[in-house]
Design an enzyme around this catalytic site. Structure first.
Site: not given
Length: 162
Positions: A31, A119-121, A89
Protein backbone atom coordinates in the site's frame (compact mmCIF):
# COMPACT_ATOMS: atom_id res chain seq x y z
CA UNK A 1 -5.99 -4.36 1.01
CA UNK A 2 -5.93 -1.63 -1.59
CA UNK A 3 -2.58 -1.60 -3.36
CA UNK A 4 -0.38 -3.49 -5.75
CA UNK A 5 0.62 -7.16 -5.60
CA UNK A 6 4.33 -6.92 -4.85
CA UNK A 7 5.26 -10.54 -4.06
CA UNK A 8 3.84 -14.00 -4.73
CA UNK A 9 5.96 -16.80 -3.29
CA UNK A 10 6.07 -19.84 -0.99
CA UNK A 11 7.47 -19.01 2.44
CA UNK A 12 6.90 -20.21 6.00
CA UNK A 13 4.18 -18.21 7.77
CA UNK A 14 5.13 -16.28 10.92
CA UNK A 15 5.64 -18.65 13.84
CA UNK A 16 3.18 -16.73 16.02
CA UNK A 17 0.13 -17.69 13.89
CA UNK A 18 0.58 -21.38 14.64
CA UNK A 19 0.32 -22.67 11.07
CA UNK A 20 3.52 -24.74 11.19
CA UNK A 21 6.95 -24.34 9.61
CA UNK A 22 6.12 -25.57 6.11
CA UNK A 23 6.13 -22.94 3.34
CA UNK A 24 2.72 -21.73 2.18
CA UNK A 25 1.80 -19.50 -0.73
CA UNK A 26 2.07 -15.84 0.31
CA UNK A 27 0.52 -12.93 -1.57
CA UNK A 28 1.85 -9.52 -0.53
CA UNK A 29 -0.07 -6.31 -1.26
CA UNK A 30 1.96 -3.12 -0.94
CA UNK A 31 0.00 0.00 0.00
CA UNK A 32 1.64 3.22 -1.13
CA UNK A 33 0.91 6.51 0.60
CA UNK A 34 -1.78 7.09 -2.04
CA UNK A 35 -3.80 3.93 -1.23
CA UNK A 36 -6.60 3.54 1.31
CA UNK A 37 -5.03 1.68 4.24
CA UNK A 38 -8.14 0.02 5.70
CA UNK A 39 -7.70 -3.77 5.84
CA UNK A 40 -10.55 -6.20 5.19
CA UNK A 41 -10.84 -9.91 6.01
CA UNK A 42 -10.02 -12.05 2.97
CA UNK A 43 -12.33 -14.82 4.23
CA UNK A 44 -14.96 -15.37 6.87
CA UNK A 45 -14.28 -17.46 9.95
CA UNK A 46 -13.15 -17.27 13.55
CA UNK A 47 -10.14 -15.21 14.59
CA UNK A 48 -8.04 -17.90 16.25
CA UNK A 49 -4.85 -15.94 16.87
CA UNK A 50 -3.69 -12.32 17.02
CA UNK A 51 -0.08 -11.53 17.76
CA UNK A 52 1.68 -8.15 17.70
CA UNK A 53 5.45 -8.04 17.23
CA UNK A 54 7.55 -4.86 17.43
CA UNK A 55 10.28 -4.38 14.86
CA UNK A 56 12.00 -2.11 12.39
CA UNK A 57 10.39 0.26 9.91
CA UNK A 58 12.08 -0.67 6.63
CA UNK A 59 10.45 0.04 3.28
CA UNK A 60 7.46 -2.35 3.35
CA UNK A 61 7.96 -3.20 -0.34
CA UNK A 62 11.13 -5.12 0.57
CA UNK A 63 10.84 -8.88 1.11
CA UNK A 64 12.74 -8.70 4.43
CA UNK A 65 10.04 -6.38 5.85
CA UNK A 66 7.93 -9.52 6.49
CA UNK A 67 10.45 -10.65 9.09
CA UNK A 68 12.14 -7.46 10.31
CA UNK A 69 9.36 -4.86 10.47
CA UNK A 70 6.75 -4.21 13.15
CA UNK A 71 3.80 -6.49 12.40
CA UNK A 72 0.47 -7.77 13.61
CA UNK A 73 -0.36 -11.35 12.62
CA UNK A 74 -3.89 -12.75 12.52
CA UNK A 75 -4.99 -16.34 11.86
CA UNK A 76 -8.53 -16.89 10.63
CA UNK A 77 -9.88 -20.44 10.95
CA UNK A 78 -12.45 -21.22 8.29
CA UNK A 79 -15.49 -23.46 8.93
CA UNK A 80 -13.93 -26.24 6.79
CA UNK A 81 -10.93 -26.51 9.16
CA UNK A 82 -8.39 -24.69 7.00
CA UNK A 83 -6.72 -21.44 8.04
CA UNK A 84 -5.50 -18.24 6.43
CA UNK A 85 -3.00 -15.87 8.01
CA UNK A 86 -3.09 -12.12 7.41
CA UNK A 87 -0.10 -10.06 8.50
CA UNK A 88 -0.22 -6.28 8.79
CA UNK A 89 3.29 -4.90 8.24
CA UNK A 90 4.22 -1.33 9.16
CA UNK A 91 6.21 0.66 6.66
CA UNK A 92 8.68 3.47 6.45
CA UNK A 93 6.44 6.54 6.74
CA UNK A 94 3.79 6.62 9.50
CA UNK A 95 4.69 3.44 11.41
CA UNK A 96 1.33 2.67 12.96
CA UNK A 97 -0.76 -0.54 12.96
CA UNK A 98 -4.33 -0.66 14.29
CA UNK A 99 -6.28 -3.91 14.69
CA UNK A 100 -10.00 -3.80 15.52
CA UNK A 101 -10.42 -7.59 15.66
CA UNK A 102 -10.25 -9.66 18.84
CA UNK A 103 -9.33 -13.29 19.37
CA UNK A 104 -12.39 -15.56 19.22
CA UNK A 105 -14.42 -13.10 17.13
CA UNK A 106 -16.39 -14.33 14.14
CA UNK A 107 -15.51 -12.22 11.10
CA UNK A 108 -17.20 -11.99 7.71
CA UNK A 109 -15.47 -11.88 4.33
CA UNK A 110 -14.73 -8.25 3.49
CA UNK A 111 -15.29 -6.99 7.04
CA UNK A 112 -12.91 -4.29 8.23
CA UNK A 113 -10.46 -5.63 10.80
CA UNK A 114 -7.80 -2.92 10.96
CA UNK A 115 -5.62 -0.40 9.22
CA UNK A 116 -1.97 0.34 8.75
CA UNK A 117 -0.83 3.88 8.35
CA UNK A 118 0.96 4.78 5.15
CA UNK A 119 3.52 2.97 3.05
CA UNK A 120 2.75 -0.47 4.47
CA UNK A 121 2.03 -4.04 3.37
CA UNK A 122 -0.45 -6.84 3.96
CA UNK A 123 0.70 -10.46 3.59
CA UNK A 124 -1.87 -13.20 3.07
CA UNK A 125 -0.80 -16.82 3.65
CA UNK A 126 -3.05 -19.23 1.77
CA UNK A 127 -3.91 -22.80 2.81
CA UNK A 128 -1.83 -25.61 1.31
CA UNK A 129 -2.76 -26.37 -2.30
CA UNK A 130 -4.52 -23.03 -2.92
CA UNK A 131 -3.11 -21.00 -5.81
CA UNK A 132 -3.30 -17.21 -6.05
CA UNK A 133 -5.60 -15.72 -8.66
CA UNK A 134 -3.71 -12.41 -8.83
CA UNK A 135 -0.56 -11.45 -10.72
CA UNK A 136 2.52 -9.48 -9.77
CA UNK A 137 1.87 -5.78 -10.31
CA UNK A 138 -1.92 -6.21 -10.32
CA UNK A 139 -3.89 -3.54 -8.46
CA UNK A 140 -6.08 -4.92 -5.67
CA UNK A 141 -9.19 -3.36 -4.13
CA UNK A 142 -9.94 -4.33 -0.52
CA UNK A 143 -13.06 -6.46 -0.23
CA UNK A 144 -13.43 -6.81 -4.02
CA UNK A 145 -10.37 -8.39 -5.63
CA UNK A 146 -10.36 -12.19 -5.63
CA UNK A 147 -6.99 -13.22 -4.15
CA UNK A 148 -7.59 -16.99 -4.40
CA UNK A 149 -10.33 -19.53 -5.01
CA UNK A 150 -10.63 -21.95 -2.11
CA UNK A 151 -12.72 -24.70 -3.69
CA UNK A 152 -11.03 -28.03 -4.56
CA UNK A 153 -11.59 -27.89 -8.32
CA UNK A 154 -11.29 -24.18 -9.01
CA UNK A 155 -9.51 -23.31 -12.28
CA UNK A 156 -6.73 -20.75 -12.15
CA UNK A 157 -7.74 -17.30 -13.38
CA UNK A 158 -5.35 -14.85 -15.01
CA UNK A 159 -5.24 -11.12 -14.44
CA UNK A 160 -5.43 -8.77 -17.38
CA UNK A 161 -2.61 -6.25 -17.06
CA UNK A 162 -3.08 -2.87 -18.73
Amino acid sequence: ADGGVSLIERVAPPEEVGMGPEPLMRVSVFMSVFNCHVNRAPIGGRIAEISYRPGKFLNAALDKASVDNERNSIRIDMPDGRSIAVVQIAGLVERSILCFAVKGQEIRTGERFGLIRFGSRLDIYLPEGVQPQVALGQTCVAGETVIALLGPDMPQRFARME
